[in-house]
Write an enzyme that holds these catalytic residues in place. Structure first.
Site, PDB file in Angstrom:
ATOM      1  N   TYR A  96       0.869  -1.179   0.000  1.00  0.00           N
ATOM      2  CA  TYR A  96       0.000   0.000   0.000  1.00  0.00           C
ATOM      3  C   TYR A  96       0.907   1.230   0.000  1.00  0.00           C
ATOM      4  O   TYR A  96       2.081   1.131  -0.325  1.00  0.00           O
ATOM      5  CB  TYR A  96      -0.909  -0.121   1.241  1.00  0.00           C
ATOM      6  N   ARG A 149      -6.171  10.062 -11.183  1.00  0.00           N
ATOM      7  CA  ARG A 149      -5.550  10.798 -10.075  1.00  0.00           C
ATOM      8  C   ARG A 149      -5.102   9.799  -9.031  1.00  0.00           C
ATOM      9  O   ARG A 149      -5.720   9.634  -7.994  1.00  0.00           O
ATOM     10  CB  ARG A 149      -6.563  11.811  -9.504  1.00  0.00           C
ATOM     11  N   LYS A 167      -5.656  -1.977  -2.518  1.00  0.00           N
ATOM     12  CA  LYS A 167      -6.800  -1.704  -1.635  1.00  0.00           C
ATOM     13  C   LYS A 167      -7.525  -3.010  -1.301  1.00  0.00           C
ATOM     14  O   LYS A 167      -7.945  -3.225  -0.178  1.00  0.00           O
ATOM     15  CB  LYS A 167      -7.770  -0.730  -2.307  1.00  0.00           C
ATOM     16  N   GLU A 238     -12.198   4.684  -6.757  1.00  0.00           N
ATOM     17  CA  GLU A 238     -10.895   5.040  -6.207  1.00  0.00           C
ATOM     18  C   GLU A 238     -10.061   5.829  -7.207  1.00  0.00           C
ATOM     19  O   GLU A 238      -9.909   5.416  -8.362  1.00  0.00           O
ATOM     20  CB  GLU A 238     -10.146   3.744  -5.838  1.00  0.00           C
ATOM     21  N   ASP A 239      -9.538   6.933  -6.753  1.00  0.00           N
ATOM     22  CA  ASP A 239      -8.544   7.706  -7.509  1.00  0.00           C
ATOM     23  C   ASP A 239      -8.989   8.105  -8.918  1.00  0.00           C
ATOM     24  O   ASP A 239      -8.208   8.052  -9.874  1.00  0.00           O
ATOM     25  CB  ASP A 239      -7.197   6.963  -7.520  1.00  0.00           C
ATOM     26  N   ASP A 261     -13.861   6.380  -1.998  1.00  0.00           N
ATOM     27  CA  ASP A 261     -12.924   6.282  -0.886  1.00  0.00           C
ATOM     28  C   ASP A 261     -12.185   7.596  -0.649  1.00  0.00           C
ATOM     29  O   ASP A 261     -11.928   7.975   0.492  1.00  0.00           O
ATOM     30  CB  ASP A 261     -11.928   5.166  -1.226  1.00  0.00           C
ATOM     31  N   ASP A 262     -11.846   8.288  -1.704  1.00  0.00           N
ATOM     32  CA  ASP A 262     -11.043   9.517  -1.566  1.00  0.00           C
ATOM     33  C   ASP A 262     -11.861  10.658  -0.985  1.00  0.00           C
ATOM     34  O   ASP A 262     -11.331  11.522  -0.298  1.00  0.00           O
ATOM     35  CB  ASP A 262     -10.465   9.907  -2.929  1.00  0.00           C
ATOM     36  N   ASN A 402      -0.394  11.754  -0.306  1.00  0.00           N
ATOM     37  CA  ASN A 402       0.319  10.492  -0.529  1.00  0.00           C
ATOM     38  C   ASN A 402       0.987  10.474  -1.895  1.00  0.00           C
ATOM     39  O   ASN A 402       0.505  11.145  -2.794  1.00  0.00           O
ATOM     40  CB  ASN A 402      -0.681   9.328  -0.464  1.00  0.00           C
ATOM     41  N   ASN A 446      -5.093   7.753   7.260  1.00  0.00           N
ATOM     42  CA  ASN A 446      -5.274   7.167   5.927  1.00  0.00           C
ATOM     43  C   ASN A 446      -6.568   6.360   5.918  1.00  0.00           C
ATOM     44  O   ASN A 446      -6.860   5.642   6.876  1.00  0.00           O
ATOM     45  CB  ASN A 446      -4.080   6.255   5.595  1.00  0.00           C
TER      46      ASN A 446
HETATM   47  O1  LIG Z   1      -4.320   5.187  -1.046  1.00  0.00           O
HETATM   48  C1  LIG Z   1      -4.046   5.893  -0.059  1.00  0.00           C
HETATM   49  O2  LIG Z   1      -3.022   5.766   0.603  1.00  0.00           O
HETATM   50  C2  LIG Z   1      -5.041   6.925   0.369  1.00  0.00           C
HETATM   51  C3  LIG Z   1      -5.812   7.351  -0.794  1.00  0.00           C
HETATM   52  O3  LIG Z   1      -6.892   6.853  -1.069  1.00  0.00           O
HETATM   53  C4  LIG Z   1      -5.171   8.276  -1.725  1.00  0.00           C
HETATM   54  O4  LIG Z   1      -4.158   8.908  -1.394  1.00  0.00           O
HETATM   55  O5  LIG Z   1      -5.707   8.386  -2.835  1.00  0.00           O
HETATM   56 MG   LIG Z   2      -7.275   6.965  -3.150  1.00  0.00          MG
END
Ligand SMILES: O=C([O-])CC(=O)C(=O)O
Ligand SMILES: [Mg+2]
Length: 539
Positions: A96, A149, A167, A238-239, A261-262, A402, A446
């Site tokens: 991670y 992203r 994840k 996610e992202d 999640d973000d 991060n 986090n």
């Molecule tokens: O993945 C991680 O460490 C936390 C998160 O969702 C990100 O930074 O996009």
């Molecule tokens: Mg993320």
């Protein structure tokens, strides 16, 4: 032993879900025709874990450890998760953040084993066929990204697949979601990163990202087909880039079982850390004022959940919103900028004077906490930290971007400049810091503390959807699990080595929310915590 494939003999070693290598017992060796195909002695599961731990110790670089873990994941899932469960705090930074950032950047150069689904425009109109090809019979959780992203390192195209994989590994290791029921997905919709477009080894679609209707059509088709095959599946976004992330969440949140999640996971963990900070400060959340460095998914998600938390303490929403101010690439987000602001920033545009300098903004707003979420490294300078110290006996300093290379300041900087007074959390891990004879143990603000358990609670209760209230419940439950001993050493979160029991409690609280609010798709068990624990996969 459950066997997903009917093989016997050496073919057994090729099924990662059931392969046990030298841990196959005498009886299993006999039944499966493995006698003579393995070294004579049978290892216990614990011995297997220790052998693997020793092998991993031979590698210095985290990315090399990640490659070894990757091979293990592809060949012996049981051992992989045994290892992650036994040494969570040690290997979490490998599977991670921060290592997963480098893993993504190198994805096309280190790729060996396909895992999950790669859905691109070539599948438009036929996504059903791809979904049908997924090896999983049942799926409880999908983590999907379009790679736009990734963490704070921007557009990674198909290389972003490292994130859903990482994840989902945490879903199993931290919250016991059955690995056979997890599915990582990348929507390959191109990349705007020149370097990848010109890289002969790049494994994604070699064209710029499209912004047209075909993008949304592919996302919608994927969601519809995934839900057609697995009607109860939880989809974690996610992202994604800001625009798509907010839009997809707004369009889908109340219609299907999903969350971002973000925006929401990060918000939950940060609000939890703020509750812990209140215990140290002996103050109330209603007395705080937060200034965000950044105004994207994390900032607006956190600010909205802070407002929800304040409303839950009796404040009006209008008043609550005023407790958060945003500072974006153009400076302080103010009412005078209303016309040019993206919709997600507007609720936090207040009546401040124009200001383009962050230190000046701190002097003007006098925040009790600053929250860094802009992926702009080293922006919490000595001057920023000193100013926060002048204003506050115990300044809240959250450097959440991060991976580590994007952190707004290190733990060491925060404690040194504030003379040990900072209430600090970071997005990626930092080692303990010695300051004037005291050891501070910073922990990670986090989303990994909560997303696996949020998913666990939602999947367990077959929740129809996930209202924001669930994220506040998770935040409050996580904060309750922080001990006085944790706070004493500056930790605003529990130890990651305790994450499984923590996940049980958060998962049960989230499920309880679903039962209490008429969202659940099954009967509430008598002892919810026990039932959630029994539901969890154990390697
Ligand atoms: O993945 C991680 O460490 C936390 C998160 O969702 C990100 O930074 O996009
Ligand atoms: Mg993320």
């Amino acid at each position: 032993m459950t066997q997903c494939c009917k093989h016997t003999g050496a073919a057994v070693f090729h099924c990662p879900l059931t392969n046990k290598g030298v841990a196959f017992t005498e009886k299993e060796r006999e039944e499966l025709g493995l006698s003579g195909l393995l070294p004579t002695a049978v290892s216990t599961n614990d011995q297997q874990v220790e052998r693997m731990h020793e092998i991993l110790d031979r590698f210095e670089k985290p990315i090399d450890k990640a490659l070894v873990l990757d091979s293990l994941h592809a060949t012996d899932e049981d051992l992989y998760f045994r290892l992650l469960t036994r040494y969570t705090a040690e290997y979490m930074p490998v599977v991670y953040t921060p290592t997963v950032g480098e893993y993504c950047q190198r994805f096309s150069h280190i790729f060996r084993y396909p895992r999950g689904l790669f859905i691109s425009y070539q599948h438009a109109g036929h996504v059903r066929d791809v979904i049908e090809r997924a090896p999983n019979k049942e799926v409880d959780v999908i983590v999907v990204t379009d790679g736009e992203r990734i963490l704070g390192i921007g557009d990674q195209g198909i290389n972003g697949m490292g994130i859903p994989i990482g994840k989902l590994a945490l879903y199993t290791a931290c919250a016991g979601i059955d690995p056979a029921k997890t599915l990582p997905v990348v929507l390959d919709v191109g990349t705007n990163r020149e370097e990848y477009l010109n890289d002969p080894l790049y494994l994604g679609l070699r064209k710029p990202r499209s912004r047209g209707p075909e993008y949304r059509a592919l996302v919608d088709e994927f969601i519809a087909e995934a839900r057609r095959r697995w009607p109860n599946v939880l989809i974690q976004f996610e992202d994604f880039g800001n625009q798509n992330a907010f839009k997809l969440l707004a369009d889908y949140q109340e219609k299907i079982l999903c969350f971002n999640d973000d925006i929401q996971g990060t918000a939950s963990v940060v609000v939890s850390g703020l509750y812990s900070a209140m215990r140290i400060k002996k103050e109330k959340l209603t007395d705080q004022m937060f200034l965000f460095f950044g105004a994207g998914e994390a900032a607006c998600g956190i600010a909205n959940l802070i407002a929800d938390a304040l409303v839950s303490e009796g404040m009006t929403r209008e008043e609550a919103l005023k407790h958060c101010a945003l500072f974006d690439s153009k400076g302080l987000v103010t009412k005078s900028r209303m016309d040019e602001l993206a919709a997600h920033k507007k609720p936090f545009a207040h009546d401040y004077a124009k200001c383009t300098d962050f230190v000046e903004a701190i002097k003007m707003i006098k925040p009790t906490g600053i929250i860094g979420v802009a992926a702009q490294p080293r922006t919490f300078t000595t001057e920023v930290l000193e100013e926060m110290s002048k204003l506050n006996e115990r300044p809240i300093i959250f450097a959440l971007s991060n991976p580590t290379s994007r952190a707004e300041c290190t733990a060491e900087e925060a404690y040194r400049v504030t003379k040990g007074k900072a209430l600090y959390a970071s997005g990626s891990p930092f080692a303990p810091v010695e300051y004037e004879g005291k050891t501070f143990v910073p922990r990670q603000g986090n989303n990994s503390y909560v997303f696996p358990a949020l998913g666990l609670g939602a999947v367990f209760s077959r929740s129809k959807w996930m209202p924001d209230g669930m994220f506040l419940v998770a935040a409050k439950k996580l904060a309750e699990l922080v001990t006085d001993a944790d706070l004493e050493q500056g930790s605003l979160y529990p130890s990651l080595d305790d994450i499984r029991p923590v996940s049980v409690k958060i998962g049960a609280a989230v499920a309880a929310y679903a039962y209490d609010n008429g969202l659940a798709g099954n009967e509430r068990p008598q002892d919810l915590e026990k039932a959630v624990e029994a539901f969890m996969y154990r390697p």
